[in-house]
Design an enzyme around this catalytic site. Structure first.
Site, PDB file in Angstrom:
ATOM      1  N   HIS A 186     -96.183  11.561  -8.931  1.00 15.32           N
ATOM      2  CA  HIS A 186     -96.342  10.994  -7.582  1.00 15.32           C
ATOM      3  C   HIS A 186     -95.007  10.950  -6.833  1.00 15.32           C
ATOM      4  O   HIS A 186     -94.904  11.510  -5.730  1.00 15.32           O
ATOM      5  CB  HIS A 186     -96.984   9.611  -7.651  1.00 15.32           C
ATOM      6  CG  HIS A 186     -96.847   8.809  -6.399  1.00 15.32           C
ATOM      7  ND1 HIS A 186     -97.395   9.189  -5.197  1.00 15.32           N
ATOM      8  CD2 HIS A 186     -96.185   7.625  -6.160  1.00 15.32           C
ATOM      9  CE1 HIS A 186     -97.096   8.295  -4.275  1.00 15.32           C
ATOM     10  NE2 HIS A 186     -96.365   7.343  -4.831  1.00 15.32           N
ATOM     11  N   HIS A 210     -88.484   5.843  -5.625  1.00 16.89           N
ATOM     12  CA  HIS A 210     -88.950   4.749  -4.759  1.00 16.89           C
ATOM     13  C   HIS A 210     -89.778   3.689  -5.482  1.00 16.89           C
ATOM     14  O   HIS A 210     -89.931   2.577  -4.983  1.00 16.89           O
ATOM     15  CB  HIS A 210     -89.735   5.307  -3.561  1.00 16.89           C
ATOM     16  CG  HIS A 210     -91.124   5.773  -3.878  1.00 16.89           C
ATOM     17  ND1 HIS A 210     -91.406   7.060  -4.283  1.00 16.89           N
ATOM     18  CD2 HIS A 210     -92.321   5.131  -3.861  1.00 16.89           C
ATOM     19  CE1 HIS A 210     -92.703   7.186  -4.473  1.00 16.89           C
ATOM     20  NE2 HIS A 210     -93.281   6.025  -4.228  1.00 16.89           N
ATOM     21  N   GLU A 214     -90.055  -1.428  -8.541  1.00 18.06           N
ATOM     22  CA  GLU A 214     -91.316  -2.166  -8.451  1.00 18.06           C
ATOM     23  C   GLU A 214     -92.154  -2.041  -9.722  1.00 18.06           C
ATOM     24  O   GLU A 214     -92.809  -3.000 -10.140  1.00 18.06           O
ATOM     25  CB  GLU A 214     -92.104  -1.636  -7.252  1.00 18.06           C
ATOM     26  CG  GLU A 214     -93.356  -2.399  -6.919  1.00 18.06           C
ATOM     27  CD  GLU A 214     -94.032  -1.836  -5.681  1.00 18.06           C
ATOM     28  OE1 GLU A 214     -95.269  -1.845  -5.640  1.00 18.06           O
ATOM     29  OE2 GLU A 214     -93.312  -1.370  -4.776  1.00 18.06           O
ATOM     30  N   ASP A 215     -92.141  -0.861 -10.345  1.00 19.36           N
ATOM     31  CA  ASP A 215     -93.085  -0.583 -11.431  1.00 19.36           C
ATOM     32  C   ASP A 215     -92.457  -0.419 -12.804  1.00 19.36           C
ATOM     33  O   ASP A 215     -93.176  -0.191 -13.784  1.00 19.36           O
ATOM     34  CB  ASP A 215     -93.880   0.697 -11.108  1.00 19.36           C
ATOM     35  CG  ASP A 215     -94.759   0.528  -9.885  1.00 19.36           C
ATOM     36  OD1 ASP A 215     -95.141  -0.620  -9.593  1.00 19.36           O
ATOM     37  OD2 ASP A 215     -95.064   1.529  -9.223  1.00 19.36           O
ATOM     38  N   ASP A 277     -94.689   8.633   1.069  1.00 17.34           N
ATOM     39  CA  ASP A 277     -95.379   7.942  -0.031  1.00 17.34           C
ATOM     40  C   ASP A 277     -96.818   7.628   0.354  1.00 17.34           C
ATOM     41  O   ASP A 277     -97.762   7.902  -0.409  1.00 17.34           O
ATOM     42  CB  ASP A 277     -94.598   6.660  -0.361  1.00 17.34           C
ATOM     43  CG  ASP A 277     -95.327   5.757  -1.350  1.00 17.34           C
ATOM     44  OD1 ASP A 277     -95.904   6.288  -2.315  1.00 17.34           O
ATOM     45  OD2 ASP A 277     -95.314   4.530  -1.156  1.00 17.34           O
ATOM     46  N   ASP A 397    -114.104  19.392  24.643  1.00 17.18           N
ATOM     47  CA  ASP A 397    -112.704  19.776  24.411  1.00 17.18           C
ATOM     48  C   ASP A 397    -112.264  19.447  22.985  1.00 17.18           C
ATOM     49  O   ASP A 397    -111.431  18.580  22.753  1.00 17.18           O
ATOM     50  CB  ASP A 397    -111.780  19.090  25.423  1.00 17.18           C
ATOM     51  CG  ASP A 397    -111.959  17.591  25.457  1.00 17.18           C
ATOM     52  OD1 ASP A 397    -113.030  17.124  25.040  1.00 17.18           O
ATOM     53  OD2 ASP A 397    -111.037  16.891  25.883  1.00 17.18           O
TER      54      ASP A 397
END
Length: 844
Positions: A186, A210, A214-215, A277, A397
């Protein structure tokens, strides 16, 4: 355990049950949707030839892999591939189960080969190794794609990017996405998308890293040590605040969003990485549960698509809209996509004819140009249908044409040439070259009446304008070493917007309010109005003179009293239109009112109004707190001690240790958060001498012109002349009650303050009278005459008839009156008692 989808014969049903008994680590959806499909698939293949007994090895190996907690895609791939081996089915037999297993499962399926091993133990070990090899191959392919796309970097920069890939792969080792892909794919895909936009090496490294804060267990200090503080700050700005505790999911989302936006104001590359992301997450959203898909899609539509539009990433804006639309309204999306597919075939000839006509006419006019046709994105077509209540067949259109020329004069020349080719629709020409949009977008827009009466939307722009329109602020890095005029302007406009975000943050009370202000600011429709000196001010659609005033300067907005629009005095709530000339009239006594929040639309104006109102309320609270504290201290300390510099210095030093200020203390006293008595006692202790331990506050004197922090209680409606008491209520200030009010009778006397009516300004006070009378003709008119003859206004009246068995009919009246004082009310009461039909008059 989940029930089977088919009626499996014995012993196959036991094999299946043993397998599912080992898969409790998988979520329900994964166990059912994929693994059960694989079981049913191989059973259907084996049952056709009567060889279901040959599936035993397949179930045995897969069950052992499940004990080792392999991903469900790997389990399904091994289950099917070993079944193929034992059933002697080759992939050329058109039995490829790609829709069942997806790309990850198919990669593992193709890599598995156990026939050369003789026992289950070695076959299991072989499968595990081959699965791991498949994962590594997927990661290697993703990394190669990134480095190839980023080939515009120098050798040193490519080496740093490779280092970031290795760092991220180690940090995310053992983590997987719902699709079964190793998680590192990812961030590698995010960075690959960034490389397509030609961002610099620091943004690319931030894209790869990134999610590590956090993970994973990685710290910011580790990233600083390996990649420097700039990249670490970008990664930190991209990380959510999930480790903190919040009162609600909404508050957590708002705080994380505020952190992201504030990081963006420090480095705009943060939002570019975030949008990459979000774009990849939306492209792979199908792996999420339906509820999660809807929540993420809604957030994308409301925030991230608008952010992409605001910084000029037009192609990202359109794709995010379509992807969010697909997951919010899947059935509508599918129906509309099929309709457009059919329409595409029907209108192909018309589009080709228009492209040829444009090209030939521009060539004949000696204008070098590229002419392109594009289909409008699904969501924009859907929005038009919804907004104008149209069927798809009525939307003519669905195609737009783009003419790209070499310079600005050629844009206007091309416009004239095309207007000679097809007639333009009156009032549908927009010049975003002379007046660019806030995100830096520039083009000429026109709508022509084409073949068969079809409307043709045309955008005419230069090559630079086209790059900025599609890449927005990201185009700055793509052309960093070349001609920079247009790209610098795009950068400058983005910086101006970021500065306005900082102003919104400064005026927002909390993260939720900040999020609402920014969401309001992101929606794209705009009007362009002029100052009296001809300067263009861009405002959101529906803006008013108050929005205009705050856009010019916050201080002008705060002092606004009226406005002229096109030289005519107009109400402040008047909606502005493009081309209006607006002049703001200010006064030193002018100030915003809460009513302004009912008609202002710009986030800057609304946040500034709220902030100023809070400041005004704070000033009122400080003044009241000062009065209350002064009265408490004057009954406790002699004047020479109270006014001494030594006591002042001691108290200020004490407040400094508590990390607060005297102004904050006065505000909290005025708002009822602190009792003036307790503050006074604390000051007296610091002084070391005082009269005694009993404090008697001087009465609160009411003049009828009190601040926002002194209120008359609505439960008993006191009026001048009533004996009254005051209560200091948290967050409300002082509430005045009649001394016979039940609220006062139930309150601790130590929390009550004496209060008096002082010299009053002329004012009206509300009271409610309850009358009980015999029902008769003309009674209401008689009562009204008695009240009005005493100079009192009737604000409202309610009546209730009573029919009591065996007695005369009675009627009850409830009058709400506006009186000046108790004497006037007593006179009215006496007049009412003199009316023969009235039996009782009670004040409520």
């Amino acid at each position: 355990m989940l029930p089977p989808s088919l009626s499996y014969p014995s012993p196959l049903n036991q094999w299946r049950d043993k397998l599912f008994a080992q898969t409790k680590y998988l979520n329900k959806q994964e166990r059912w949707k994929l693994l059960e499909q694989a079981c049913a698939y191989i059973y259907s293949l084996a049952s056709k030839t009567g060889k279901t007994a040959l599936l035993e090895r397949s179930f045995a190996i897969t069950t052992l892999l499940a004990k080792n907690q392999q991903r469900v895609q790997a389990l399904a791939a091994v289950l099917i591939k070993t079944a193929f081996e034992d059933l002697s089915i080759t992939t050329t037999d058109n039995h490829m189960p790609s829709t069942t297993m997806g790309p990850v499962g198919m990669k593992i399926f193709n890599d598995i080969n156990t026939l050369s091993y003789t026992n289950i133990a070695t076959q299991l070990e072989c499968c595990q190794q081959q699965i791991e090899t498949s994962y590594q191959a997927i990661i290697t392919d993703a990394k190669k794609k990134l480095l190839h796309t980023a080939s515009y970097l120098s050798k040193e920069e490519l080496h740093l990017l490779d280092k970031a890939c290795e760092f991220g792969a180690i940090a995310h080792q053992g983590q997987f996405r719902n699709s079964g892909l190793p998680y590192i794919t990812h961030p590698l895909a995010v960075a690959t998308q960034l490389a397509e936009w030609h961002v610099d090496i620091q943004a690319l490294c931030a894209g790869v890293l990134h999610d590590v804060l956090e993970d994973t267990g990685t710290t910011k200090q580790e990233i600083i040590a390996e990649f420097g503080e700039t990249i670490a700050n970008m990664v930190d700005g991209l990380s959510k605040l999930e480790k903190l505790e919040y009162n609600s999911q909404q508050e957590a989302q708002a705080e994380s969003f505020r952190k992201l936006i504030m990081a963006m104001t420090q480095d705009v590359r943060v939002i570019i990485v975030k949008l990459s992301d979000r774009l990849h997450n939306m492209r792979t959203l199908s792996a999420k549960k339906p509820a999660s898909r809807r929540r993420i899609a809604q957030e994308t539509m409301e925030i991230y698509a608008q952010l992409a539009n605001r910084i000029g990433l037009n192609h990202v804006y359109r794709e995010l809209q379509d992807l969010a639309f697909k997951h919010l309204y899947p059935h509508r999306y599918e129906v509309l996509a099929k309709a457009i597919q059919s329409s595409r075939r029907n209108r192909r000839d018309v589009v080709g004819k228009v492209l040829r006509a444009f090209s030939q006419r521009l060539v004949s006019a000696n204008i070098e140009a590229q002419v392109r046709g594009r289909e409008k994105n699904l969501y924009s077509i859907y929005e038009k249908m919804r907004r104008k209540n149209l069927h798809f067949a009525d939307v003519m259109d669905i195609y737009a044409f783009r003419v790209i020329v070499n310079n600005i004069p050629a844009c206007y020349t091309a416009l004239g040439v095309l207007h000679n080719l097809y007639k333009p629709k009156p009032g549908r020409i927009k010049d975003y070259i002379a007046i660019p949009k806030n995100n830096g977008y520039q083009s000429l827009h026109t709508i022509l009446v084409g073949p068969y009466g079809l409307p043709i939307e045309v955008q005419i722009r230069t090559h630079e304008m086209d790059t900025i329109a599609e890449r927005g602020i990201a185009s700055y890095w793509m052309h960093k070493d070349g001609e920079q005029n247009s790209f610098d302007q795009a950068q400058m406009r983005t910086n101006q917007w970021l500065q306005s975000i900082l102003d919104i943050q400064a005026h927002s009370a909390n993260a939720i309010e900040f999020l609402e202000h920014v969401k309001t600011d992101l929606f794209p429709n705009e009007v362009y109005v002029f100052t009296p000196k001809g300067k263009i001010i861009t405002l959101p659609e529906g803006a008013t003179p108050v929005d205009f005033a705050y856009a010019v300067h916050t201080d002008i907005g705060n002092r606004t009293v009226s406005a002229r629009i096109n030289h005519n005095l107009m109400p402040l709530r008047t909606r502005l239109h493009t081309g209006d000339i607006v002049e703001i009239i200010t006064s030193s006594n002018g100030h915003p009112t809460p009513a302004w929040l009912g008609f202002t639309v710009s986030s800057h104006a609304r946040s500034a109004i709220r902030s100023q109102i809070k400041k005004m309320n704070r000033c009122d609270a400080i003044r009241l707190g000062e009065k209350l504290l002064q009265k408490a201290l004057s009954s406790l300390l002699p004047e020479n001690v109270l006014l001494s510099d030594s006591l002042k210095d001691k108290y200020l030093a004490d407040l400094h240790l508590k990390n607060t200020s005297f102004e904050n203390i006065l505000c909290e006293v005025g708002m009822g958060l602190l009792q003036p008595v307790s503050v006074a006692m604390h000051i007296a202790e610091l002084a070391g001498e005082h009269f005694n331990n009993t404090i008697k506050l001087a009465p609160i004197n009411l003049t009828g012109n009190e601040s926002a922090h002194i209120h008359l209680a609505k439960c008993c409606c006191p009026i001048p002349g009533d004996p009254i008491k005051a209560l200091l209520i948290k967050d409300q200030g002082i509430i005045i009650h009649r001394d016979t009010c039940n609220t006062i009778l139930k309150t601790d006397p130590e929390l009550q303050l004496d209060a008096n009516w002082d010299i009053l300004q002329a004012n009206n006070y509300q009271v409610t009278l309850h009358l009980n009378a015999i029902d008769s003709h003309g009674l209401l008119a008689t009562i009204a005459e008695a009240i009005s003859s005493n100079g009192c206004d009737i604000k409202s009246v309610e009546t209730t008839s009573k029919k009591l068995e065996g007695v005369e009919g009675f009627i009850e009246f409830r009058f709400v009156l506006q009186v000046k004082n108790l004497d006037q009310l007593n006179q009215i009461t006496r007049e009412l008692h003199s009316i023969p039909q009235i039996r009782r008059v009670n004040r409520i």
